[in-house]
Scaffold this motif. Structure first.
Motif, PDB file in Angstrom:
ATOM      1  N   GLY A   1       0.652  -1.280   0.078  1.00 56.95           N
ATOM      2  CA  GLY A   1      -0.007  -0.049  -0.034  1.00 56.95           C
ATOM      3  C   GLY A   1       0.810   1.272   0.046  1.00 56.95           C
ATOM      4  O   GLY A   1       0.290   2.133   0.506  1.00 56.95           O
ATOM      5  N   SER A   2       1.967   1.531  -0.664  1.00 55.56           N
ATOM      6  CA  SER A   2       2.833   2.552  -0.662  1.00 55.56           C
ATOM      7  C   SER A   2       2.988   3.020  -2.096  1.00 55.56           C
ATOM      8  O   SER A   2       3.676   4.201  -2.213  1.00 55.56           O
ATOM      9  N   THR A   3       2.676   2.050  -3.097  1.00 59.40           N
ATOM     10  CA  THR A   3       3.064   2.584  -4.402  1.00 59.40           C
ATOM     11  C   THR A   3       1.834   2.105  -5.304  1.00 59.40           C
ATOM     12  O   THR A   3       1.275   1.255  -5.318  1.00 59.40           O
ATOM     13  N   LEU A   4       1.898   3.228  -6.319  1.00 59.53           N
ATOM     14  CA  LEU A   4       0.589   2.876  -7.412  1.00 59.53           C
ATOM     15  C   LEU A   4       1.111   1.877  -8.407  1.00 59.53           C
ATOM     16  O   LEU A   4       2.459   1.418  -8.732  1.00 59.53           O
ATOM     17  N   GLY A   5       0.116   1.246  -8.935  1.00 64.55           N
ATOM     18  CA  GLY A   5       0.327   0.398 -10.111  1.00 64.55           C
ATOM     19  C   GLY A   5       0.408   1.112 -11.624  1.00 64.55           C
ATOM     20  O   GLY A   5       1.331   1.721 -11.461  1.00 64.55           O
ATOM     21  N   ARG A   6      -0.616   0.877 -12.166  1.00 64.89           N
ATOM     22  CA  ARG A   6      -0.570   1.530 -13.460  1.00 64.89           C
ATOM     23  C   ARG A   6      -2.042   1.975 -13.526  1.00 64.89           C
ATOM     24  O   ARG A   6      -2.696   1.263 -14.766  1.00 64.89           O
ATOM     25  N   PRO A   7      -2.480   2.838 -13.159  1.00 63.69           N
ATOM     26  CA  PRO A   7      -4.081   3.402 -13.198  1.00 63.69           C
ATOM     27  C   PRO A   7      -4.050   3.880 -14.738  1.00 63.69           C
ATOM     28  O   PRO A   7      -3.358   4.380 -15.431  1.00 63.69           O
ATOM     29  N   ALA A   8      -5.334   3.432 -15.358  1.00 64.67           N
ATOM     30  CA  ALA A   8      -5.442   3.562 -16.868  1.00 64.67           C
ATOM     31  C   ALA A   8      -5.358   4.963 -17.104  1.00 64.67           C
ATOM     32  O   ALA A   8      -4.743   5.369 -18.280  1.00 64.67           O
ATOM     33  N   GLN A   9      -5.745   6.071 -16.503  1.00 69.29           N
ATOM     34  CA  GLN A   9      -5.782   7.290 -16.802  1.00 69.29           C
ATOM     35  C   GLN A   9      -4.449   8.001 -15.983  1.00 69.29           C
ATOM     36  O   GLN A   9      -4.498   9.423 -16.262  1.00 69.29           O
ATOM     37  N   LEU A  10      -3.698   7.363 -15.450  1.00 64.44           N
ATOM     38  CA  LEU A  10      -2.611   7.947 -14.844  1.00 64.44           C
ATOM     39  C   LEU A  10      -1.139   7.004 -14.948  1.00 64.44           C
ATOM     40  O   LEU A  10      -0.759   6.645 -14.007  1.00 64.44           O
TER      41      LEU A  10
ATOM     42  N   GLY B   1       4.383   3.145 -10.353  1.00 65.29           N
ATOM     43  CA  GLY B   1       5.628   2.814  -9.744  1.00 65.29           C
ATOM     44  C   GLY B   1       5.872   3.884  -8.891  1.00 65.29           C
ATOM     45  O   GLY B   1       6.927   3.762  -8.097  1.00 65.29           O
ATOM     46  N   ILE B   2       5.210   5.054  -8.950  1.00 66.23           N
ATOM     47  CA  ILE B   2       5.579   6.296  -7.989  1.00 66.23           C
ATOM     48  C   ILE B   2       5.194   5.921  -6.622  1.00 66.23           C
ATOM     49  O   ILE B   2       4.064   5.515  -6.235  1.00 66.23           O
ATOM     50  N   PRO B   3       6.475   6.055  -5.757  1.00 67.02           N
ATOM     51  CA  PRO B   3       6.166   5.629  -4.399  1.00 67.02           C
ATOM     52  C   PRO B   3       5.688   6.850  -3.305  1.00 67.02           C
ATOM     53  O   PRO B   3       6.155   7.577  -2.773  1.00 67.02           O
ATOM     54  N   ILE B   4       4.267   7.104  -3.765  1.00 68.73           N
ATOM     55  CA  ILE B   4       3.534   8.105  -3.239  1.00 68.73           C
ATOM     56  C   ILE B   4       3.721   8.393  -1.881  1.00 68.73           C
ATOM     57  O   ILE B   4       3.815   9.603  -1.407  1.00 68.73           O
ATOM     58  N   ALA B   5       3.504   7.444  -1.216  1.00 69.99           N
ATOM     59  CA  ALA B   5       3.469   7.506   0.554  1.00 69.99           C
ATOM     60  C   ALA B   5       4.913   8.079   0.909  1.00 69.99           C
ATOM     61  O   ALA B   5       5.045   9.041   1.619  1.00 69.99           O
ATOM     62  N   ALA B   6       5.994   7.535   0.268  1.00 68.19           N
ATOM     63  CA  ALA B   6       7.461   8.139   0.531  1.00 68.19           C
ATOM     64  C   ALA B   6       7.573   9.548   0.220  1.00 68.19           C
ATOM     65  O   ALA B   6       8.378  10.397   0.893  1.00 68.19           O
ATOM     66  N   GLU B   7       7.169  10.005  -0.993  1.00 68.86           N
ATOM     67  CA  GLU B   7       7.425  11.111  -1.737  1.00 68.86           C
ATOM     68  C   GLU B   7       6.741  12.265  -0.668  1.00 68.86           C
ATOM     69  O   GLU B   7       7.165  13.248  -0.580  1.00 68.86           O
TER      70      GLU B   7
ATOM     71  N   THR C   1      -3.008  -8.834   2.764  1.00 71.14           N
ATOM     72  CA  THR C   1      -2.144  -9.709   2.691  1.00 71.14           C
ATOM     73  C   THR C   1      -1.510  -9.760   1.291  1.00 71.14           C
ATOM     74  O   THR C   1      -1.706  -8.938   0.503  1.00 71.14           O
ATOM     75  N   GLY C   2      -0.528 -10.733   0.801  1.00 75.72           N
ATOM     76  CA  GLY C   2       0.240 -10.473  -0.199  1.00 75.72           C
ATOM     77  C   GLY C   2      -0.350 -10.996  -1.530  1.00 75.72           C
ATOM     78  O   GLY C   2      -1.672 -10.888  -1.707  1.00 75.72           O
ATOM     79  N   GLY C   3       0.463 -11.148  -2.457  1.00 77.17           N
ATOM     80  CA  GLY C   3       0.027 -11.493  -3.809  1.00 77.17           C
ATOM     81  C   GLY C   3       0.208 -10.122  -4.779  1.00 77.17           C
ATOM     82  O   GLY C   3       0.169  -9.170  -4.402  1.00 77.17           O
ATOM     83  N   PRO C   4       0.323 -10.441  -5.874  1.00 80.61           N
ATOM     84  CA  PRO C   4       0.553  -9.352  -6.855  1.00 80.61           C
ATOM     85  C   PRO C   4      -0.808  -8.495  -7.229  1.00 80.61           C
ATOM     86  O   PRO C   4      -1.899  -9.089  -7.046  1.00 80.61           O
ATOM     87  N   ALA C   5      -0.822  -7.162  -7.488  1.00 79.16           N
ATOM     88  CA  ALA C   5      -1.793  -6.438  -7.923  1.00 79.16           C
ATOM     89  C   ALA C   5      -2.223  -6.862  -9.183  1.00 79.16           C
ATOM     90  O   ALA C   5      -1.078  -6.875 -10.270  1.00 79.16           O
TER      91      ALA C   5
END
Length: 411
Positions: free
Chosen positions: A160-169, A174-180, A398-402
């Protein structure tokens, strides 16, 4: 919330139970708390003293009541068409908000900088015209702010700290938005799925603890669910994607997102001659065009089809989980108004067994519902300590890929 228990190892759980009852019910006596939780009188007394000392509740005669200023949370909604930043109190009430316009789809850094500036503005507010009391309250707000919740379109990566690949964004992948944001604000940051945040906002601010499904129709469509006092996040934190459900709408079988998503509706309106042709399909432009469309009498058939499609998809969710409450939110849903809502409700009544249709209503939280839910996620998700709010909602991921998204299944 579940009943309290008297084992010392679960004191944090018991505090959460008590705080949740006080938050939802206003004035509550210790006797009421004992009867409603099953805790001993001594345990209730100890918890009450701890919550008062922490500034989360206060004494009102012989009763306890929530201190809304006991903690604050900041919520950010990263929506392609509109970025919103809010400051929310412990009751879930809106203190202040900032609208930042559309997200920069090419340069995430500029939008993240704007988010951080808005957070600083909400927490400082150093206008010299303010009174000494205002400045004192500002200082208390900063020291009592639990952190920042950011609600984003899916997918998000496990953890829950990094975005996947939203269709419109896509540039945000891969942006670590939480850390940023933590680097810019020095505050802890939690990233939440947007539809999950909308459900949490509805549950956190309600007086009841009924199970619910919160449908969010904005630039995309999704649904968040609360059942048994828990927000459903799924194994990767990406629960809520039901835009791919097949529905019959606009003359044939299609997927739900194609039936009701604003961009598709604008394209249909252009084909029907209701709107002028345009090459601008940016999220902000689509939102404005859709809002213009919804104000036209000729849009009624399109909105009815969209509402009926939503009702068809929701019927399966409601029946599967036996949900008593449906809440509809998002800029596109609110623009669709009673026409969309009435069609949705009528389809649920038609599709579900007699007498089992849930209550259906628009959110009372307006377009800030997702941002407010992100703030509530911070308030509910802190570890229970003397300087934090006991957890009132179980937060499990819990785990598993998005699951990846592509343009054929963007919502």
């Amino acid at each position: 919330m579940s009943a309290g228990q008297n084992h010392t190892s679960i004191g944090a759980h018991n505090r959460a139970v008590v705080l949740d009852i006080v938050r939802r019910n206003g004035l509550v006596t210790r006797t009421d708390l004992r009867d409603r939780t099953g805790l001993t009188a001594q345990t209730v007394s100890n918890i009450a003293a701890r919550l008062v000392a922490d500034g989360l509740v206060r004494e009102d005669g012989r009763a306890l009541t929530l201190d809304p200023d006991g903690r604050f949370g900041i919520g950010i909604h990263l929506d392609p068409a509109q970025v919103t930043v809010v400051l929310v109190d412990l009751a879930g009430g809106l203190v202040e908000e900032r609208s930042l316009g559309a997200a920069d789809t090419d340069d995430p850094t500029s939008t993240i900088d704007a988010m951080a500036d808005a957070v600083d503005d909400l927490l400082t507010r150093t206008d010299r015209s303010r009174t000494r009391a205002d400045r004192a309250r500002t200082d208390r707000t900063r020291t009592r702010t639990a952190g920042i919740g950011v609600a984003v379109p899916g997918p998000i990566h496990p953890g829950g700290s990094t975005l996947g690949r939203p269709a419109q964004l896509t540039a945000w992948a891969g942006i670590p938005i939480a850390a940023e944001l933590t680097a810019r604000t020095a505050l802890p940051v939690l990233v939440e799925k947007d539809v999950v945040a909308s459900a949490l906002a509805e549950w956190w601010t309600a007086s009841s603890t009924d199970d619910l499904v919160s449908v969010y129709l904005g630039h995309g469509v999704g649904a968040g669910i609360v059942t048994g006092g828990e927000v459903v996040r799924g194994s990767t934190g990406n629960a809520g994607e039901f835009g791919g459900m097949p529905v019959h709408a606009h003359g044939g079988w299609t997927e739900l997102w194609e039936a009701c998503q604003p961009l598709q509706q604008v394209r249909r309106a252009i084909t029907a001659g209701l709107l002028d042709p345009t090459d601008d399909e940016s999220p902000a432009a689509v939102r404005l065009a859709f809002e213009r469309l919804c104000a036209m009498p000729g849009a009624r058939p399109l909105l009815t089809e969209a509402g009926t499609a939503l009702g068809s998809a929701l019927a399966h969710v409601v029946e599967l989980l036996d949900l008593p409450r449906v809440v509809i939110g998002g800029s596109a849903a609110l623009a669709g108004g009673p026409t969309l809502l009435d069609a949705l409700g009528a389809r649920l009544v038609e599709r579900l067994p007699t007498g089992t249709a849930p209550s259906v209503a628009f959110t009372t939280l307006g377009e800030d519902v997702v941002a407010r839910g992100a703030a509530c996620a911070v308030l509910s998700g802190e570890p229970a300590s003397s300087a934090s709010v006991p957890r009132a909602v179980r937060m499990v991921r819990t785990g598993g890929p998005a699951r990846p998204r592509d343009i054929a299944h963007p919502w």
